[in-house]
Design a protein around this motif. Structure first.
Motif, PDB file in Angstrom:
ATOM      1  N   ALA A  63     -11.538  12.129  -2.363  1.00 57.77           N
ATOM      2  CA  ALA A  63     -10.277  12.511  -2.609  1.00 57.77           C
ATOM      3  C   ALA A  63      -9.906  13.392  -1.339  1.00 57.77           C
ATOM      4  O   ALA A  63     -10.638  14.076  -0.943  1.00 57.77           O
ATOM      5  CB  ALA A  63     -10.259  13.328  -3.812  1.00 57.77           C
ATOM      6  N   GLY A  64      -8.594  13.085  -0.966  1.00 58.83           N
ATOM      7  CA  GLY A  64      -8.193  13.754   0.006  1.00 58.83           C
ATOM      8  C   GLY A  64      -8.382  13.207   1.347  1.00 58.83           C
ATOM      9  O   GLY A  64      -8.086  13.666   2.364  1.00 58.83           O
ATOM     10  N   THR A  65      -8.936  11.728   1.367  1.00 63.95           N
ATOM     11  CA  THR A  65      -9.149  11.103   2.691  1.00 63.95           C
ATOM     12  C   THR A  65      -8.142  10.017   2.883  1.00 63.95           C
ATOM     13  O   THR A  65      -7.206   9.787   1.833  1.00 63.95           O
ATOM     14  CB  THR A  65     -10.592  10.411   2.532  1.00 63.95           C
ATOM     15  N   LYS A  66      -8.030   9.557   4.092  1.00 62.38           N
ATOM     16  CA  LYS A  66      -7.077   8.720   4.399  1.00 62.38           C
ATOM     17  C   LYS A  66      -7.648   7.440   5.159  1.00 62.38           C
ATOM     18  O   LYS A  66      -8.597   7.680   6.140  1.00 62.38           O
ATOM     19  CB  LYS A  66      -5.933   8.942   5.264  1.00 62.38           C
ATOM     20  N   VAL A  67      -7.609   6.123   4.818  1.00 67.40           N
ATOM     21  CA  VAL A  67      -7.970   5.012   5.327  1.00 67.40           C
ATOM     22  C   VAL A  67      -6.665   4.289   6.002  1.00 67.40           C
ATOM     23  O   VAL A  67      -5.753   3.918   5.502  1.00 67.40           O
ATOM     24  CB  VAL A  67      -8.475   4.265   4.808  1.00 67.40           C
ATOM     25  N   THR A  68      -6.604   3.981   7.344  1.00 66.40           N
ATOM     26  CA  THR A  68      -5.625   3.245   7.971  1.00 66.40           C
ATOM     27  C   THR A  68      -6.000   1.570   7.814  1.00 66.40           C
ATOM     28  O   THR A  68      -7.027   1.232   8.171  1.00 66.40           O
ATOM     29  CB  THR A  68      -5.469   3.543   9.364  1.00 66.40           C
ATOM     30  N   MET A  69      -4.856   0.767   7.790  1.00 66.43           N
ATOM     31  CA  MET A  69      -5.035  -0.440   7.599  1.00 66.43           C
ATOM     32  C   MET A  69      -3.750  -0.907   8.577  1.00 66.43           C
ATOM     33  O   MET A  69      -2.739  -0.732   8.385  1.00 66.43           O
ATOM     34  CB  MET A  69      -5.025  -1.027   6.246  1.00 66.43           C
ATOM     35  N   PHE A  70      -4.394  -2.050   9.273  1.00 65.58           N
ATOM     36  CA  PHE A  70      -3.300  -2.786  10.148  1.00 65.58           C
ATOM     37  C   PHE A  70      -3.250  -4.428   9.888  1.00 65.58           C
ATOM     38  O   PHE A  70      -4.491  -5.123   9.580  1.00 65.58           O
ATOM     39  CB  PHE A  70      -3.567  -2.689  11.597  1.00 65.58           C
ATOM     40  N   ALA A  71      -2.332  -5.070   9.681  1.00 64.57           N
ATOM     41  CA  ALA A  71      -2.345  -6.455   9.311  1.00 64.57           C
ATOM     42  C   ALA A  71      -0.957  -7.070   9.745  1.00 64.57           C
ATOM     43  O   ALA A  71      -0.143  -6.370  10.369  1.00 64.57           O
ATOM     44  CB  ALA A  71      -2.371  -6.597   7.606  1.00 64.57           C
ATOM     45  N   ASP A 119      -8.994   1.492  10.664  1.00 68.04           N
ATOM     46  CA  ASP A 119      -9.958   1.561   9.876  1.00 68.04           C
ATOM     47  C   ASP A 119     -10.438   0.074   9.351  1.00 68.04           C
ATOM     48  O   ASP A 119     -11.504  -0.286   9.654  1.00 68.04           O
ATOM     49  CB  ASP A 119     -10.069   2.357   8.782  1.00 68.04           C
ATOM     50  N   LEU A 120      -9.339  -0.457   8.956  1.00 66.92           N
ATOM     51  CA  LEU A 120      -9.588  -1.748   8.577  1.00 66.92           C
ATOM     52  C   LEU A 120      -8.328  -2.628   9.148  1.00 66.92           C
ATOM     53  O   LEU A 120      -7.196  -2.345   9.490  1.00 66.92           O
ATOM     54  CB  LEU A 120      -9.277  -1.919   6.871  1.00 66.92           C
ATOM     55  N   ALA A 356     -13.586  -4.255   9.449  1.00 66.38           N
ATOM     56  CA  ALA A 356     -13.976  -2.714   9.422  1.00 66.38           C
ATOM     57  C   ALA A 356     -14.254  -2.363  10.896  1.00 66.38           C
ATOM     58  O   ALA A 356     -14.844  -2.835  11.492  1.00 66.38           O
ATOM     59  CB  ALA A 356     -14.851  -2.160   8.550  1.00 66.38           C
ATOM     60  N   PHE A 357     -13.421  -1.276  11.335  1.00 71.21           N
ATOM     61  CA  PHE A 357     -13.958  -0.559  12.714  1.00 71.21           C
ATOM     62  C   PHE A 357     -14.399   0.688  12.262  1.00 71.21           C
ATOM     63  O   PHE A 357     -14.505   1.615  13.421  1.00 71.21           O
ATOM     64  CB  PHE A 357     -12.636  -0.463  13.534  1.00 71.21           C
TER      65      PHE A 357
END
Length: 461
Positions: A63-71, A119-120, A356-357
């Motif tokens: 909880a409280g984390t962030k994951v960035t995604m690019f597409a 991140d992804l 994933a990076f």
């Protein structure tokens, strides 16, 4: 390609806005904790999730984390994508910050090489995945993602692998070998859906000679991915004319673009989508195909200015709201016939893969979730035009007729199935030189021989 929508992935690519950035900042009352099968490592003990959130217990503790995604997936398709993980994000407290760009194929290498990798990344071309792996920045997926991938047919794991090492789990599948048309218009004119290539060409000639509209419309424009729809057209012909073996040799450049077989296939395409009597209904002459966006390409079917569009299953998302899609509706689709009837049911498809990076626990949690049948089911329920080849998905989940049609062919064991060739070729070709040369072929009437020679000359050593 793609872009689902692509092309590509891409479903390539797909769609109307350029570079939409959206963040799902949904918080949940979850404390840090351990995860079980399907989740990822975390420290401490996670508070038990209850009610509808209990199904996400394996992913708790972040909880409280962030994951960035690019597409490359743009609105409206990206809207349903984000809806598909909304409950997951709410229950786990992991914010998924999503960014879609029509320049994805060119921007991802820039970001990765510049130290600003997401991140992804949702990658629609195995060739681009291979390019990213060479940077040394792609992180191998966690064990649970690898286990989840076993729900896909084995060939999909090869598409997410580079030199035999698995890096990216498949996320979606799409059916490329479709022709969109208006059942109402066909019925009114007395036309029958063709089941052979010869019948398709004969029907095209009949429509053109009737003089009421053009039989075909098309569009290649797609930002920096401009040109990809034409590569799909050629791929359909190569697969349907020569079968899987020649197709595979063409992908690895054992059979070059200048090979007589590929030149013959390009000449078939020249007589089809370069025929001024047959295209570009509703937009103008042949050259307008290069400047028409692939998203807009099919709109003249609804106004009676063209009769057919060859495009993938993900194109369903482009029809205006209220358009009835079905066998007796405003719009429907039939399978593109084989250029040679001796080839057994050729089916070209595409898909996307999650790479994933970062190996942060919250990134692995999202990566694991997106590789499950549970997430695929959620996506199917909110996204007409989206198909998964995950064998853990109950076929009854598909309620959209195009999805049902696509799933039928994508899972047919008797079909001659191959992944989009340009997505398999080296990125410098499949998402670079081939796109630009095909665009020049259509926009400037560049010759078949020069187009083939220029692509061969750019092939990486």
């Amino acid at each position: 390609m793609h872009t689902q929508v692509g092309r590509g992935g891409g479903w390539r690519r797909q769609l109307i806005a350029v570079g939409a950035v959206t963040s799902l900042a949904l918080l949940a009352a979850c404390s840090n904790g351990t995860s079980s099968s399907g989740g990822s490592k975390s420290s401490g003990s996670a508070a038990a999730l209850t009610g509808d959130c209990a199904q996400y217990q394996a992913y708790a503790g972040h909880a409280g984390t962030k994951v960035t995604m690019f597409a490359s997936i743009l609105s409206p398709e990206s809207d349903s994508l984000q809806t598909s993980w909304k409950q997951f994000s709410t229950c786990t407290g992991i914010t998924i910050s999503y960014e879609g760009s029509n320049d994805f194929e060119s921007q991802l290498p820039v970001r990765v090489n510049g130290g600003n990798a997401p991140d992804l990344a949702v990658i629609p071309q195995p060739g681009l995945l291979a390019q990213m792996v060479k940077t040394g920045k792609v992180v191998k997926p966690p064990a649970q993602t690898v286990t989840n991938e076993d729900k896909w047919a084995p060939i999909w794991k090869t598409y997410g692998s580079v030199n035999g090492t698995f890096y990216a789990a498949p996320m979606s599948a799409n059916m490329k070998s479709l022709v969109w048309y208006s059942p109402k218009a066909f019925s009114a004119a007395g036309y029958k859906v063709p089941t052979t290539w010869a019948d398709l060409m004969k029907l095209s000639d009949t429509i053109a000679k009737a003089g009421k509209n053009k039989p075909w419309c098309g569009g290649l424009a797609s930002g920096t991915a401009t040109g990809w729809p034409a590569t799909d057209w050629l791929e359909e012909i190569v697969l349907g004319k020569y079968g899987g073996d020649v197709y595979d040799q063409w992908v690895n450049h054992t059979v070059k673009f200048s090979d007589p077989k590929i030149i013959a296939a390009m000449n078939v395409l020249q007589g089809w989508m370069h025929n001024p009597a047959w295209v570009n209904g509703g937009f103008g002459g042949v050259s307008t195909i290069a400047s028409t966006t692939f998203q807009d390409a099919g709109s003249p079917i609804l106004t009676g200015k063209c009769s057919m569009l060859q495009q993938a299953s993900f194109y369903e998302a482009q029809w205006p709201k209220g358009t009835k899609v079905g066998p007796s509706g405003d719009i429907w689709a039939f399978k593109l016939p084989a250029a040679d009837p001796s080839v057994s049911d050729p089916v070209e498809g595409g898909g996307e893969f999650v790479a994933a990076f970062s190996d942060r626990p919250e990134v692995q949690a999202v990566q694991n979730y997106l590789s499950t049948a549970a997430w695929a089911t959620s996506r199917i329920k909110v996204a007409p035009g989206w198909v998964s080849a995950n064998q853990g998905v109950d076929p009854a989940v598909y309620t959209d007729p195009v999805d049902q049609l696509s799933a039928k062919y994508l899972t047919d064991p008797a079909a001659t199935f191959r992944f989009d060739a340009s997505d398999l070729m080296p990125a410098a070709i499949g998402s670079g030189k081939e796109w630009s040369e095909f665009t020049a072929w259509f926009s400037n009437n560049q010759s078949v021989a020069k187009t083939a020679s220029n692509i061969d000359g750019a092939w990486p050593q």
